[in-house]
Design an enzyme around this catalytic site. Structure first.
Site, PDB file in Angstrom:
ATOM      1  N   VAL A  15      -2.419   0.460  -4.623  1.00  0.00           N
ATOM      2  CA  VAL A  15      -1.651  -0.861  -4.598  1.00  0.00           C
ATOM      3  C   VAL A  15      -1.832  -1.756  -5.864  1.00  0.00           C
ATOM      4  O   VAL A  15      -1.017  -2.110  -6.535  1.00  0.00           O
ATOM      5  CB  VAL A  15      -2.123  -1.734  -3.397  1.00  0.00           C
ATOM      6  CG1 VAL A  15      -1.385  -2.887  -3.220  1.00  0.00           C
ATOM      7  CG2 VAL A  15      -2.134  -1.057  -2.024  1.00  0.00           C
ATOM      8  N   GLU A 131       0.578 -11.633   1.865  1.00  0.00           N
ATOM      9  CA  GLU A 131       1.918 -10.954   2.479  1.00  0.00           C
ATOM     10  C   GLU A 131       1.832  -9.669   2.516  1.00  0.00           C
ATOM     11  O   GLU A 131       2.334  -8.845   3.414  1.00  0.00           O
ATOM     12  CB  GLU A 131       3.027 -11.203   1.651  1.00  0.00           C
ATOM     13  CG  GLU A 131       4.250 -10.981   1.805  1.00  0.00           C
ATOM     14  CD  GLU A 131       4.667 -11.463   3.314  1.00  0.00           C
ATOM     15  OE1 GLU A 131       5.035 -12.718   3.289  1.00  0.00           O
ATOM     16  OE2 GLU A 131       4.619 -10.557   4.330  1.00  0.00           O
ATOM     17  N   GLY A 189      -1.039   8.066  -0.020  1.00  0.00           N
ATOM     18  CA  GLY A 189      -1.548   6.819  -0.329  1.00  0.00           C
ATOM     19  C   GLY A 189      -1.334   5.914   0.875  1.00  0.00           C
ATOM     20  O   GLY A 189      -1.435   4.754   0.648  1.00  0.00           O
ATOM     21  N   LYS A 207      -4.384  -6.536  11.528  1.00  0.00           N
ATOM     22  CA  LYS A 207      -3.010  -6.865  11.596  1.00  0.00           C
ATOM     23  C   LYS A 207      -2.628  -7.916  12.682  1.00  0.00           C
ATOM     24  O   LYS A 207      -2.103  -9.008  12.218  1.00  0.00           O
ATOM     25  CB  LYS A 207      -1.839  -6.067  11.152  1.00  0.00           C
ATOM     26  CG  LYS A 207      -2.314  -5.189   9.864  1.00  0.00           C
ATOM     27  CD  LYS A 207      -1.699  -3.832   9.568  1.00  0.00           C
ATOM     28  CE  LYS A 207      -1.696  -3.108   8.402  1.00  0.00           C
ATOM     29  NZ  LYS A 207      -1.161  -1.677   8.283  1.00  0.00           N
TER      30      LYS A 207
HETATM   31  P1  NAP Z   1      -7.474   2.506  -3.041  1.00  0.00           P
HETATM   32  O1  NAP Z   1      -6.450   3.402  -3.520  1.00  0.00           O
HETATM   33  O2  NAP Z   1      -8.883   3.289  -2.482  1.00  0.00           O
HETATM   34  O3  NAP Z   1      -7.955   1.655  -4.266  1.00  0.00           O
HETATM   35  C1  NAP Z   1      -9.162   1.010  -4.111  1.00  0.00           C
HETATM   36  C2  NAP Z   1      -9.337   0.448  -5.776  1.00  0.00           C
HETATM   37  O4  NAP Z   1     -10.641  -0.331  -5.681  1.00  0.00           O
HETATM   38  C3  NAP Z   1      -9.688   1.878  -6.750  1.00  0.00           C
HETATM   39  O5  NAP Z   1      -9.242   1.327  -7.912  1.00  0.00           O
HETATM   40  C4  NAP Z   1     -11.116   1.444  -6.809  1.00  0.00           C
HETATM   41  O6  NAP Z   1     -11.863   1.645  -8.110  1.00  0.00           O
HETATM   42  C5  NAP Z   1     -11.386   0.059  -6.640  1.00  0.00           C
HETATM   43  N1  NAP Z   1     -12.867  -0.489  -6.232  1.00  0.00           N
HETATM   44  C6  NAP Z   1     -13.511  -0.039  -5.149  1.00  0.00           C
HETATM   45  N2  NAP Z   1     -14.841  -0.610  -5.145  1.00  0.00           N
HETATM   46  C7  NAP Z   1     -14.473  -1.651  -6.119  1.00  0.00           C
HETATM   47  C8  NAP Z   1     -15.511  -2.429  -6.464  1.00  0.00           C
HETATM   48  N3  NAP Z   1     -16.614  -2.757  -5.983  1.00  0.00           N
HETATM   49  N4  NAP Z   1     -15.266  -3.372  -7.652  1.00  0.00           N
HETATM   50  C9  NAP Z   1     -13.925  -3.077  -8.176  1.00  0.00           C
HETATM   51  N5  NAP Z   1     -13.245  -2.159  -7.716  1.00  0.00           N
HETATM   52  C10 NAP Z   1     -13.596  -1.387  -6.867  1.00  0.00           C
HETATM   53  O7  NAP Z   1      -6.999   1.582  -2.020  1.00  0.00           O
HETATM   54  P2  NAP Z   1      -5.745   0.960  -1.740  1.00  0.00           P
HETATM   55  O8  NAP Z   1      -4.946   1.812  -0.926  1.00  0.00           O
HETATM   56  O9  NAP Z   1      -4.729   0.581  -3.121  1.00  0.00           O
HETATM   57  O10 NAP Z   1      -5.912  -0.348  -0.964  1.00  0.00           O
HETATM   58  C11 NAP Z   1      -6.340  -1.494  -1.471  1.00  0.00           C
HETATM   59  C12 NAP Z   1      -6.360  -2.501  -0.464  1.00  0.00           C
HETATM   60  O11 NAP Z   1      -4.838  -2.767  -0.021  1.00  0.00           O
HETATM   61  C13 NAP Z   1      -7.162  -2.366   0.923  1.00  0.00           C
HETATM   62  O12 NAP Z   1      -7.552  -3.583   1.337  1.00  0.00           O
HETATM   63  C14 NAP Z   1      -6.052  -1.775   1.685  1.00  0.00           C
HETATM   64  O13 NAP Z   1      -6.421  -1.898   2.950  1.00  0.00           O
HETATM   65  C15 NAP Z   1      -4.824  -2.666   1.286  1.00  0.00           C
HETATM   66  N6  NAP Z   1      -3.598  -2.065   1.701  1.00  0.00           N
HETATM   67  C16 NAP Z   1      -3.317  -0.769   1.336  1.00  0.00           C
HETATM   68  C17 NAP Z   1      -2.029  -0.189   1.655  1.00  0.00           C
HETATM   69  C18 NAP Z   1      -1.844   1.082   1.245  1.00  0.00           C
HETATM   70  O14 NAP Z   1      -0.441   1.388   1.593  1.00  0.00           O
HETATM   71  N7  NAP Z   1      -2.518   1.728   0.355  1.00  0.00           N
HETATM   72  C19 NAP Z   1      -0.912  -1.132   2.284  1.00  0.00           C
HETATM   73  C20 NAP Z   1      -1.444  -2.420   2.505  1.00  0.00           C
HETATM   74  C21 NAP Z   1      -2.435  -2.776   2.347  1.00  0.00           C
HETATM   75  P3  NAP Z   1     -11.699   3.223  -8.652  1.00  0.00           P
HETATM   76  O15 NAP Z   1     -10.287   3.572  -8.747  1.00  0.00           O
HETATM   77  O16 NAP Z   1     -12.279   3.095 -10.030  1.00  0.00           O
HETATM   78  O17 NAP Z   1     -12.496   4.053  -7.984  1.00  0.00           O
HETATM   79  N1  HSE Z   2      -3.292   2.068   6.339  1.00  0.00           N
HETATM   80  C1  HSE Z   2      -2.330   1.016   6.298  1.00  0.00           C
HETATM   81  C2  HSE Z   2      -1.178   1.795   7.239  1.00  0.00           C
HETATM   82  C3  HSE Z   2      -1.760   0.683   5.134  1.00  0.00           C
HETATM   83  O1  HSE Z   2      -1.017   3.124   7.240  1.00  0.00           O
HETATM   84  O2  HSE Z   2      -0.349   1.072   7.819  1.00  0.00           O
HETATM   85  C4  HSE Z   2      -0.729  -0.232   5.232  1.00  0.00           C
HETATM   86  O3  HSE Z   2      -1.321  -1.709   5.584  1.00  0.00           O
END
Ligand code: NAP
Ligand code: HSE
Length: 430
Positions: A15, A131, A189, A207
């Site tokens: 994200v 959001e 992702g 959610k």
């Molecule tokens: P992700 O790909 O695992 O990315 C997490 C990021 O956080 C990575 O860049 C990681 O660093 C960094 N990180 C982890 N621990 C940290 C710390 N202590 N300090 C600073 N940075 C740190 O996760 P994501 O999918 O982007 O999701 C992020 C958030 O969005 C989560 O809360 C998730 O529930 C939410 N979300 C995700 C989606 C989706 O479709 N992916 C949809 C809706 C909501 P490194 O890269 O250096 O390891």
């Molecule tokens: N892991 C979540 C999903 C990301 O698959 O819906 C979006 O919130």
């Protein structure tokens, strides 16, 4: 009006990198819409050397995300780390306390701490925006908080997890095993850092808490919400459901009934010809029933880089415009404790899949127990006899009280000819 709106971004994964991509690609358009330039000042993640597919050279790199909260050159901190405690929570508390607005996609954080953080935001006259936390690219938070603000909301429900919907769709369409499709969802992702959150229904429950809060003016309350996921759903269940004209969907349902709120997260059967049944793959669908607006439906991609980052950037633009709303639609101190209703009192039709030793009298015993619990059967299928002499018996019931069918199935499960845990799923008429 400010000349520029300055942000710091913590977390540069799926994200976070997506947010930077949008802000770089649409810089001029976003400035026009926001009424000022949106400037990324500083970024933070764990590993500085990682290639994230975006140019970070213009931004200050911080090894410690927490230090974003102490700065005096930021209008908002965008938290895309994840996790309900730890650095994400510390960053949220400290940023809000320091008078910096907070934007997040972190539903786990808000389901557990949303009330306290909303209070903190209001005390410090800043905003808490989320959001992206529910249903990816669908603007359901804004819809509930603003678009439907004229209505008393009667129910909000739908498919809230992209990973699970992707798994269920792929398993049905391609016959691939659960674990393969989960791996693919992770590679795309879609999944949480710990995919158990997706497949055990916890992410949908996070959610649903937020949707209930916005819809019914109650504090987010994850602790009392029992969630069931899809890890026990087999390829056979998907196939029997299809044979009966249904698809299996993981649904989150929150309904206001006689002053109580009933919340459920569970896999359900929905008709394959229904709108809900047609929502496939990573798509989410959220239905809202309002007393004046009627039933409204929004469908869109529920996970993944582009849709989620799109929702984050929409929040940033709103903040840059000077827009300010209470996080859960009403001042935080007015949010009530939810008066929880009893899902056991709900009536619906059910699907029951039993694996039994194939011998005379089995169906008679099952139907006698159903009769004793006032459960009327609609359809019965018996399929196969494997080398161990077991067969599948699949029953659909007429409308019946949930508590009664649970008791009946518990009794059936204890019979010596039942060789596997039964699967009991609600059939919903959405
Ligand atoms: P992700 O790909 O695992 O990315 C997490 C990021 O956080 C990575 O860049 C990681 O660093 C960094 N990180 C982890 N621990 C940290 C710390 N202590 N300090 C600073 N940075 C740190 O996760 P994501 O999918 O982007 O999701 C992020 C958030 O969005 C989560 O809360 C998730 O529930 C939410 N979300 C995700 C989606 C989706 O479709 N992916 C949809 C809706 C909501 P490194 O890269 O250096 O390891
Ligand atoms: N892991 C979540 C999903 C990301 O698959 O819906 C979006 O919130």
């Amino acid at each position: 009006m400010v000349d520029s709106f300055r942000i710091g971004i913590a977390g540069l994964g799926t994200v976070g990198a997506g947010v930077i991509k949008i802000l770089q690609t649409h810089q001029t358009m976003i400035s026009g819409r926001a009424g000022c330039s949106v400037e990324i000042v500083a970024v933070s993640a764990r590993d500085k050397s990682k290639d994230r597919g975006v140019d970070l050279s213009r931004y200050e790199w911080l090894d410690k995300a927490a230090s974003l909260a102490g700065r005096d050159d930021l209008d908002a901190v965008v938290e895309l780390i994840g996790g309900e405690e730890g650095d994400a929570l510390e960053l949220a508390r400290n940023a809000l306390d320091n008078g910096i607005s907070f934007v997040t996609a972190n539903k786990a954080l808000l389901a557990h701490h949303g009330y306290d953080l909303a209070v903190l935001a209001e005390e410090n006259n800043v905003s808490l925006m989320y959001e992206a936390a529910v249903a990816g690219g669908i603007p359901i938070i804004k819809s509930l908080r603003e678009g439907f603000a004229a209505n008393e909301i009667e129910a909000v429900y739908g498919i809230l997890n992209g990973t699970c919907n992707y798994i269920l769709t792929e398993m049905r369409e391609t016959g691939r095993p659960f674990s393969d499709v989960l791996k693919e969802a992770q590679d795309k992702g879609y999944a949480e850092a710990d995919p158990e959150f997706d497949i055990e229904g916890i992410d949908s429950a996070h959610k649903l808490c937020l949707l209930s809060s916005l819809a019914f003016g109650v504090k987010p309350d994850f602790q009392t919400l029992k969630a069931q996921g899809i890890s026990h759903i087999t390829a056979a269940d998907i196939s029997y459901a299809q044979e009966l004209g249904y698809r299996i969907k993981l649904l989150g349902i929150s309904r206001q009934i006689d002053g109580t709120i009933i919340q459920m997260v569970e896999p359900c059967l929905v008709s394959e010809s229904s709108t809900m049944g047609a929502v496939e793959g990573v798509f989410n669908a959220v239905f809202v029933e309002g007393d004046f607006v009627g039933t409204e439906l929004q469908i869109g991609r529920g996970a993944g880089e582009g849709p989620t980052a799109s929702a984050i950037v929409a929040d940033i633009i709103d903040l840059a415009r000077g827009y300010k709303v209470p996080a859960f639609g009403i001042p935080a101190l007015m949010l009530a404790d939810a008066n929880k209703g009893d899902p056991g009192e709900m009536e619906s039709r059910f699907y029951i899949h039993l694996t039994v030793i194939d011998k005379p009298g089995v169906l008679a015993e099952i139907t006698a127990i159903m009769r004793d619990h006032d459960v009327s059967m609609e359809d019965v299928l018996q399929r196969g006899r494997d080398p161990e002499n077991s067969a599948s018996v699949v029953i659909t019931s007429h409308s019946t009280k949930q508590a009664e069918i649970h008791k009946a199935v518990a009794k059936i499960e204890s019979l010596d000819f039942v060789v596997k845990n039964p699967t009991l799923l609600r059939i919903e008429n959405f």
